[in-house]
Design a protein around this motif. Structure first.
Motif, PDB file in Angstrom:
ATOM      1  N   VAL A   4       0.831  -0.875   0.415  1.00 32.00           N
ATOM      2  CA  VAL A   4       0.074  -0.235  -0.219  1.00 32.00           C
ATOM      3  C   VAL A   4       0.566   1.495   0.015  1.00 32.00           C
ATOM      4  O   VAL A   4       1.994   0.778   1.190  1.00 32.00           O
ATOM      5  N   ILE A 267      -4.271   3.828  -1.836  1.00 35.38           N
ATOM      6  CA  ILE A 267      -5.560   4.879  -1.214  1.00 35.38           C
ATOM      7  C   ILE A 267      -5.464   6.285  -0.766  1.00 35.38           C
ATOM      8  O   ILE A 267      -4.045   6.908  -0.265  1.00 35.38           O
ATOM      9  N   LEU A 295     -11.153   5.852  -0.215  1.00 33.15           N
ATOM     10  CA  LEU A 295     -11.378   6.666   0.669  1.00 33.15           C
ATOM     11  C   LEU A 295     -12.973   7.086   1.158  1.00 33.15           C
ATOM     12  O   LEU A 295     -13.317   7.004   1.936  1.00 33.15           O
ATOM     13  N   VAL A 312     -14.269   0.273   1.362  1.00 31.18           N
ATOM     14  CA  VAL A 312     -12.798  -0.001   2.224  1.00 31.18           C
ATOM     15  C   VAL A 312     -12.214  -1.122   2.497  1.00 31.18           C
ATOM     16  O   VAL A 312     -11.137  -1.426   2.829  1.00 31.18           O
TER      17      VAL A 312
END
Lengths: 338, 83
Positions: A4, A267, A295, A312
């Motif tokens: 990530v 993200i 998000l 998420v």
């Protein structure tokens, strides 16, 4: 799941009511954002009240609201993701989002970052009036249109460029671009961020940074100002941080380098989906090698805020961190605080 | 005036992306969100400008916020073409 990396949107990504559906609903987000407002002192109470729509003292596009709220929302969303046990391999912020990345990487403590932020805001509030434009063209194609103090403010992709300048100069450039059939969109900003006209503001803002013992980053940050990983010497240089108000953002090149290394789940920790949409234009995402997960919804709305987050959280097996019942939020606290 | 087809829209979308972008085909593409495909409001404005230049069909820039999928894009264009 792939490794990530977190993306933090900056100036221009602010929206009225952004992420307010998570306030009093997502525990970590709520606790963290309250601590950020707390560090902002008396003004923090007013910022929070404006954010929640309890009052409307200052508009969200004003630097005195846009920058503190972008920082607060980005940072609180990031801390929430970290609380799920996610360990990002890299951080990349756009414009003011780089301050969030630097805070998470330990260049600043949260308290210091808020001081830097408020120093910037105070300086910018007295700065030149102006704005920013998004143009569907490469930066090189726009150079011959740049007159007066108008400059390239951000390179977001091969054909996504932002320009900034003071009001009159920017209007004239806008007119000439439209006359030549360029697609142009105004970006919500009231100052010419990332342009030389912000020079005096940058020098003023530097005073707040100079008092802080800057540290080398403990996590890998891709800097939007260099397009490369942030080095220890840069991170410790007050000039590097104060120049962020005047220097252009090379988000596209930074994203290129970030995605060249490895397969990533990006993200986007912030309002809207600006950076996710930029990233989805990138070859690495269109080929399916990497992905970007926002998000937040495109347009904020309490139910949409929560659904976007739940989707998420679910992927990270983290839905248990979200409160089943709303946390009571005392509105009296804001009213009394004014 | 004849209608803009999905195939023509795919050509416009590829040009906007600037390379040989392979969009999902047929009805699958129709209801995908533009944001999921990497098209933001600036990209949509550019595609509308393209349609205006090439086909002479004008949709107001103000409509851009409401265009979330290729299906809606085609509906707006073809509604404007019918007027």
């Amino acid at each position: 799941m792939a490794e990530v990396a977190l993306l933090f949107p900056g100036q221009g990504a602010q929206q009225r009511g952004m992420a307010t559906g998570l306030y009093g609903w997502a525990p970590v987000f709520t606790k963290v954002i309250d601590s950020v407002f707390g560090l902002m002192g008396t003004e923090g109470k007013r910022i929070r009240a404006d954010w929640l729509g309890i009052c409307s003292l200052i508009d969200i596009d004003d630097v005195r609201r846009a920058q503190p709220l972008l920082f607060a929302v980005d940072y609180a969303l990031a801390r929430m993701v970290l609380s799920w046990g996610v360990t990002p391999v890299a951080l990349l912020g756009h414009s003011a989002g780089e301050l969030v990345a630097a805070t998470l990487a330990g260049v600043f403590t949260l308290e210091e970052a808020v001081r830097v932020l408020l120093g910037r805001v105070r300086a910018a509030a007295n700065g030149p009036e102006g704005g920013m434009l998004a143009v569907a063209a490469g930066a090189d194609d726009l150079l011959r249109y740049l007159t007066g103090d108008v400059a390239v403010a951000a390179v977001n992709g091969p054909r996504q460029t932002m320009l900034a300048g003071t009001t009159e100069h920017l209007r004239s450039v806008d007119e000439r671009l439209r006359a030549d059939d360029f697609t142009v969109r105004a970006v919500p900003a009231r100052n010419p961020f990332h342009s030389p006209a912000m020079g005096p503001v940058g020098r003023e803002a530097k005073r707040a940074v100079e008092k802080i013992p800057l540290r080398a980053p403990e996590s890998l940050i891709y800097s939007g100002y260099t397009g490369f990983p942030l080095g220890a010497a840069e991170a410790r240089d007050p000039e590097f941080w104060s120049r962020q108000l005047t220097d252009p953002v090379y988000f596209g090149p930074a994203l290129d380098r970030l995605l060249a290394r490895r397969e990533l789940s990006l993200i986007e920790a912030g309002p809207g989906q600006t950076l996710t949409t930029f990233a989805r234009r990138h070859r690495a995402l269109r080929s399916g090698r990497s992905e970007s997960i926002p998000l937040s919804p495109v347009h904020p709305d309490h139910e949409a805020d929560r659904q976007a987050l739940l989707a998420v959280a679910d992927r990270f097996g983290a839905s248990e961190n979200l409160a089943a019942t709303p946390i009571p939020v005392s509105e009296a606290a804001f009213v009394n605080g004014r | 005036m004849r209608e803009l087809t999905l195939e023509e829209l795919v050509v416009i979308m590829r040009e906007n992306m600037g390379d040989e972008y392979t969009a999902p085909h047929g009805t699958e593409l129709l209801d995908m969100e533009f944001t999921a495909l990497g098209y933001d409001s600036l990209a949509l404005l550019e595609m509308l400008a393209h349609v205006k230049r090439k086909y002479g069909i004008a949709v107001s820039d103000d409509e851009v916020e409401g265009i979330q999928t290729p299906r809606v894009f085609l509906e707006k264009i073809n509604a404007a073409a019918g007027n």
